[in-house]
Design an enzyme around this catalytic site. Sequence first.
Site, PDB file in Angstrom:
ATOM      1  CG  ASN A 163       7.354  22.807   8.040  1.00  0.00           C
ATOM      2  OD1 ASN A 163       7.206  21.614   8.281  1.00  0.00           O
ATOM      3  ND2 ASN A 163       6.830  23.399   6.975  1.00  0.00           N
ATOM      4  CE1 TYR A 216       6.659  13.122  -3.836  1.00  0.00           C
ATOM      5  CE2 TYR A 216       6.044  10.965  -4.691  1.00  0.00           C
ATOM      6  CZ  TYR A 216       6.875  11.760  -3.923  1.00  0.00           C
ATOM      7  OH  TYR A 216       7.920  11.197  -3.240  1.00  0.00           O
ATOM      8  NE  ARG A 247       3.243   0.778  -6.537  1.00  0.00           N
ATOM      9  CZ  ARG A 247       2.485   0.461  -7.598  1.00  0.00           C
ATOM     10  NH1 ARG A 247       2.782  -0.597  -8.337  1.00  0.00           N
ATOM     11  NH2 ARG A 247       1.455   1.212  -7.931  1.00  0.00           N
TER      12      ARG A 247
HETATM   13  N1  UDP Z   1      -2.504  -0.177  -1.500  1.00  0.00           N
HETATM   14  C1  UDP Z   1      -3.679  -0.883  -1.246  1.00  0.00           C
HETATM   15  N2  UDP Z   1      -4.429  -0.531  -0.163  1.00  0.00           N
HETATM   16  C2  UDP Z   1      -4.082   0.475   0.696  1.00  0.00           C
HETATM   17  C3  UDP Z   1      -2.874   1.191   0.434  1.00  0.00           C
HETATM   18  C4  UDP Z   1      -2.113   0.835  -0.658  1.00  0.00           C
HETATM   19  O1  UDP Z   1      -4.036  -1.792  -1.987  1.00  0.00           O
HETATM   20  O2  UDP Z   1      -4.826   0.743   1.656  1.00  0.00           O
HETATM   21  C5  UDP Z   1      -1.651  -0.545  -2.642  1.00  0.00           C
HETATM   22  C6  UDP Z   1      -1.447   0.581  -3.650  1.00  0.00           C
HETATM   23  O3  UDP Z   1      -2.447   0.547  -4.642  1.00  0.00           O
HETATM   24  C7  UDP Z   1      -0.061   0.238  -4.214  1.00  0.00           C
HETATM   25  C8  UDP Z   1       0.651  -0.436  -3.048  1.00  0.00           C
HETATM   26  O4  UDP Z   1      -0.380  -0.842  -2.137  1.00  0.00           O
HETATM   27  O5  UDP Z   1      -0.167  -0.708  -5.242  1.00  0.00           O
HETATM   28  C9  UDP Z   1       1.594   0.483  -2.306  1.00  0.00           C
HETATM   29  O6  UDP Z   1       0.913   1.690  -1.987  1.00  0.00           O
HETATM   30  P1  UDP Z   1       1.499   2.772  -1.012  1.00  0.00           P
HETATM   31  O7  UDP Z   1       0.465   3.854  -0.863  1.00  0.00           O
HETATM   32  O8  UDP Z   1       2.018   2.107   0.214  1.00  0.00           O
HETATM   33  O9  UDP Z   1       2.792   3.339  -1.784  1.00  0.00           O
HETATM   34  P2  UDP Z   1       2.935   4.011  -3.254  1.00  0.00           P
HETATM   35  O10 UDP Z   1       3.187   2.850  -4.202  1.00  0.00           O
HETATM   36  O11 UDP Z   1       1.682   4.766  -3.560  1.00  0.00           O
HETATM   37  O12 UDP Z   1       4.121   4.867  -3.105  1.00  0.00           O
END
Ligand code: UDP
Length: 325
Positions: free
Chosen positions: A32, A141, A219
């Site tokens: 969409n 989510y 991660r």
């Molecule tokens: N993170 C961070 N600063 C940011 C964005 C993400 O420290 O500006 C950290 C976040 O806390 C997590 C990791 O990076 O531990 C990956 O986050 P992202 O949002 O990329 O993916 P998610 O794990 O939420 O799917």
Amino acid sequence: MRVAVTGGAGYIGSVVVEALINGGHDVLVIDNLCKGHRDTVPKLARFAQLDLIEQADVVRALRGFKADAVIHMAAFSLVGESVASPGKYYVNNVTAGIALLEAMREANVGRLVLSSTAAVYGEPAKQPIDEDDPTRPTNPYGETKLALEHALRWYAGAHGLSSISLRYFNAAGATATNGERHDPETHLIPLVLQAAAGTLERVTIFGDDYPTRDGTCVRDYIHVEDLADAHVRALGALSEPGICRAYNLGCGGEGYTVKEIIAAARDVTGRDIPTAVVPRRAGDPAVLIAGSSRISRDLGWQSRKSLDDIVTSAWQFMSVRAGAP
Ligand code: UDP
């Protein structure tokens, strides 16, 4: 195979579409465009701008295309937003998801690959996480993705729908033509690269007091091309009716901390990357590492790309889009 890809104009969707076309499949992108970009859809693919909630339109599109299978990637996927606006996630991820399953039933399409997420596990009791570990999502989510996974079990029993749910860990990286173009951007690797490019003042590190090797979250980052390969393999494994499986998709190993990602980006870009530590982001588990041995065993899938490949490809993609760095 004739494959309809919902959300095929999004980040991961566009790379999956590329892999399908390269593999000789016929593709219909259904999107969409609330987040996706029309210009990612290759000339060799068909495109239908549709909302999945409009079931009759989706039935018509699937029938007209004579779809053999659907890859369902159209969903909202931000943890923080889902906590703030749960209704938005239930409507888009569950209500529209069920409307799609009903449309598939009406159009007689019996094979589905679902984008799912590590967020179905919540705060895991052990690492790496296996598919049989408890699923206890800690945000809407993960909860809404799990709801759709559960629906698939009942659809398999009642209607013989065959499905594979792929639980992604942290997708990142780019191909030569497709990469992350989120607005606003919230993901770590593109933000780190924006800071390297000078379009973001600094990277905010969400907490450095976690019980990890350097205090920042760990991660499991997986290259989007490795993810796409898993989708193509999953399609090939749905030949019998009533299959209902879930697989983790990550690289395993030790994963990477936020600080290690920033260091890798400094190496790749040769740029300074200013940082500032801020408090933890709500809902972030300390460590998320995938156990992906099940999909390796069943489908012969293996991640092939390294963190260096991920950061280098994302940097190239960003540089090409912005002009030379
Ligand atoms: N993170 C961070 N600063 C940011 C964005 C993400 O420290 O500006 C950290 C976040 O806390 C997590 C990791 O990076 O531990 C990956 O986050 P992202 O949002 O990329 O993916 P998610 O794990 O939420 O799917």
